[in-house]
Motif scaffolding. Sequence first.
Motif, mmCIF file in Angstrom:
data_model
loop_
_atom_site.group_PDB
_atom_site.id
_atom_site.type_symbol
_atom_site.label_atom_id
_atom_site.label_comp_id
_atom_site.label_asym_id
_atom_site.label_seq_id
_atom_site.Cartn_x
_atom_site.Cartn_y
_atom_site.Cartn_z
ATOM 1 N N UNK A 1 15.219 -47.069 -15.691
ATOM 2 C CA UNK A 1 15.721 -46.565 -16.962
ATOM 3 C C UNK A 1 14.591 -45.811 -17.649
ATOM 4 N N UNK A 2 14.802 -44.536 -17.915
ATOM 5 C CA UNK A 2 13.796 -43.700 -18.562
ATOM 6 C C UNK A 2 14.133 -43.548 -20.041
ATOM 7 N N UNK A 3 13.162 -43.873 -20.881
ATOM 8 C CA UNK A 3 13.273 -43.672 -22.323
ATOM 9 C C UNK A 3 12.245 -42.619 -22.716
ATOM 10 N N UNK A 4 12.641 -41.346 -22.820
ATOM 11 C CA UNK A 4 11.653 -40.309 -23.107
ATOM 12 C C UNK A 4 11.000 -40.461 -24.474
ATOM 13 N N UNK A 5 11.695 -41.100 -25.418
ATOM 14 C CA UNK A 5 11.107 -41.299 -26.734
ATOM 15 C C UNK A 5 9.973 -42.299 -26.719
ATOM 16 N N UNK A 6 10.119 -43.348 -25.907
ATOM 17 C CA UNK A 6 9.084 -44.381 -25.797
ATOM 18 C C UNK A 6 8.146 -44.130 -24.630
ATOM 19 N N UNK A 7 8.383 -43.051 -23.882
ATOM 20 C CA UNK A 7 7.591 -42.740 -22.686
ATOM 21 C C UNK A 7 7.544 -43.949 -21.743
ATOM 22 N N UNK A 8 8.719 -44.461 -21.418
ATOM 23 C CA UNK A 8 8.763 -45.632 -20.549
ATOM 24 C C UNK A 8 9.765 -45.411 -19.430
ATOM 25 N N UNK A 9 9.490 -46.041 -18.281
ATOM 26 C CA UNK A 9 10.391 -46.037 -17.141
ATOM 27 C C UNK A 9 10.340 -47.424 -16.521
ATOM 28 N N UNK A 10 11.423 -48.155 -16.632
ATOM 29 C CA UNK A 10 11.413 -49.565 -16.250
ATOM 30 C C UNK A 10 12.550 -49.887 -15.282
ATOM 31 N N UNK A 11 12.337 -50.932 -14.532
ATOM 32 C CA UNK A 11 13.300 -51.398 -13.547
ATOM 33 C C UNK A 11 14.628 -51.772 -14.204
ATOM 34 N N UNK A 12 15.724 -51.382 -13.565
ATOM 35 C CA UNK A 12 17.056 -51.859 -13.962
ATOM 36 C C UNK A 12 17.364 -53.078 -13.107
ATOM 37 N N UNK A 13 17.334 -54.243 -13.723
ATOM 38 C CA UNK A 13 17.484 -55.491 -12.970
ATOM 39 C C UNK A 13 18.829 -55.523 -12.260
ATOM 40 N N UNK A 14 18.792 -55.980 -11.015
ATOM 41 C CA UNK A 14 19.991 -56.066 -10.210
ATOM 42 C C UNK A 14 20.142 -54.927 -9.237
ATOM 43 N N UNK A 15 19.362 -53.853 -9.429
ATOM 44 C CA UNK A 15 19.430 -52.719 -8.509
ATOM 45 C C UNK A 15 18.306 -52.747 -7.477
ATOM 46 N N UNK A 16 17.356 -53.662 -7.632
ATOM 47 C CA UNK A 16 16.175 -53.663 -6.773
ATOM 48 C C UNK A 16 16.527 -54.043 -5.340
ATOM 49 N N UNK A 17 15.858 -53.362 -4.405
ATOM 50 C CA UNK A 17 16.038 -53.630 -2.972
ATOM 51 C C UNK A 17 14.916 -54.528 -2.467
ATOM 52 N N UNK A 18 14.504 -55.471 -3.279
ATOM 53 C CA UNK A 18 13.475 -56.444 -2.925
ATOM 54 C C UNK A 18 13.739 -57.716 -3.720
ATOM 55 N N UNK A 19 13.197 -58.830 -3.219
ATOM 56 C CA UNK A 19 13.364 -60.117 -3.885
ATOM 57 C C UNK A 19 12.158 -60.403 -4.769
ATOM 58 N N UNK A 20 12.405 -60.886 -5.971
ATOM 59 C CA UNK A 20 11.324 -61.245 -6.883
ATOM 60 C C UNK A 20 11.161 -62.762 -6.903
ATOM 61 N N UNK A 21 9.941 -63.208 -6.615
ATOM 62 C CA UNK A 21 9.567 -64.618 -6.642
ATOM 63 C C UNK A 21 8.586 -64.822 -7.786
ATOM 64 N N UNK A 22 8.760 -65.869 -8.536
ATOM 65 C CA UNK A 22 7.934 -66.071 -9.725
ATOM 66 C C UNK A 22 6.474 -66.316 -9.363
ATOM 67 N N UNK A 23 5.585 -65.613 -10.070
ATOM 68 C CA UNK A 23 4.145 -65.852 -9.967
ATOM 69 C C UNK A 23 3.524 -65.740 -11.357
ATOM 70 N N UNK A 24 4.180 -66.391 -12.311
ATOM 71 C CA UNK A 24 3.701 -66.334 -13.690
ATOM 72 C C UNK A 24 4.303 -65.186 -14.467
ATOM 73 N N UNK A 25 5.491 -64.742 -14.073
ATOM 74 C CA UNK A 25 6.116 -63.585 -14.706
ATOM 75 C C UNK A 25 6.724 -63.835 -16.067
#
Length: 387
Positions: free
Chosen positions: A121-145
């Motif tokens: 998700x790109x927010x040009x006003x905040x200059x940010x580009x962040x993951x859209x949860x649920x679309x990732x093609x990898x598994x996330x395992x907690x490491x202090x997240x």
Amino acid sequence: MSGALVYATDTQPEGIPDEVYCTECVHLPCETQFALTKPDGSFDLAVPAGSKYVVVQKGQFMRVTEVQLAAGANPLPVEVTSLPDHRDAANGLYIPNIALGLGSYDRLEDALGKLGLADTLIDPGAYSETLVEGTQQFDMWDNGGDGLYTTVGSVGELVLDYAKLSKYHVLFMPCSSDPYLSEFLSDLGKENLRKWVAAGGKFYVSDWSNEYLSAAFDQYQTFYQDMDFGGPDLYSPYDSLGTVLDPDLLAWLEALPAALKDINPLNGGFGHPVISALPQIETVDNWSGVAATPPVLVDDGMGGQIDVGHKTWIEGPGDGYNAPSIPPNPLTITGHYGCGKIMFTTYHMAEASDSYIGLTPQELVLLYLILEIGVCQEAFEPPPPPR
């Protein structure tokens, strides 16, 4: 991408196994037409007319497409020549199974999304580009997240269960506060990690997670210790103007289009390093320092020995206090272990904790290495664990 294998064959090739495996180098049949892509990704391939399977592969990324080739030039569309962004074996699409240790300091999940392994998700006003949860093609395992995203378990649980670990080709351990280090330091954790890498796993670690690398592979590198607090985690980060040592990586960086070399127009016009003075490249947020990468010698199968220790891809000065500025220190390193590989960067894999639009120079290096060190290699016997 440069150095990708492209070939045409009459029969559909086998795909990428759905679990860790040994990517030993094999020779294509003599009659197989093939090419390696140039630094700008282009290639030419002379193939007889007719029905063919065109294969594009680098590491565990592979696309197989059946095409009809006519006499004369056959420009191939991007849908045939691009590496895939998801796994769909039924349609000839393969990517590695990836586990990401989700930490709280190094937003690698966003970087992987920008590389094409998730929607962002790109927010040009905040200059940010962040993951859209649920679309990732990898598994996330907690490491202090800190609950940033939903995870499937903890990395401690993962390393203690080889059946789960063996389902992955790649394990990323970006910077974290090491909440599950005791599991990696346990006899079972070290045994499982060595077994998995020896079987073909790719283990990527960055800066403050250096202890996870040392747990099973401490003979490969030594780290500078923080002068004030002790330990390999430096409490005063530094930026380093590094030098790219690998000629193929350098050629690829030189061949990148201008829009990838400089993300600042997308982020308000300033604030991020750019690729403009190769072979020099700025690495931001170095929280560790590699003091030495000693030789790691194993039998070569022909009565001699070969060094499977680290290769240095980028080197640069330290902060002059915890890590000396002269001579330059390794900033990006990879080593062989059995049929797999280990990788370490002294800097964040993503530039910093905050998000931004586009890929920084060090994330582009990461993209290259994700593909490059996934390619085939000789399966030398791994060195014995240090006593």
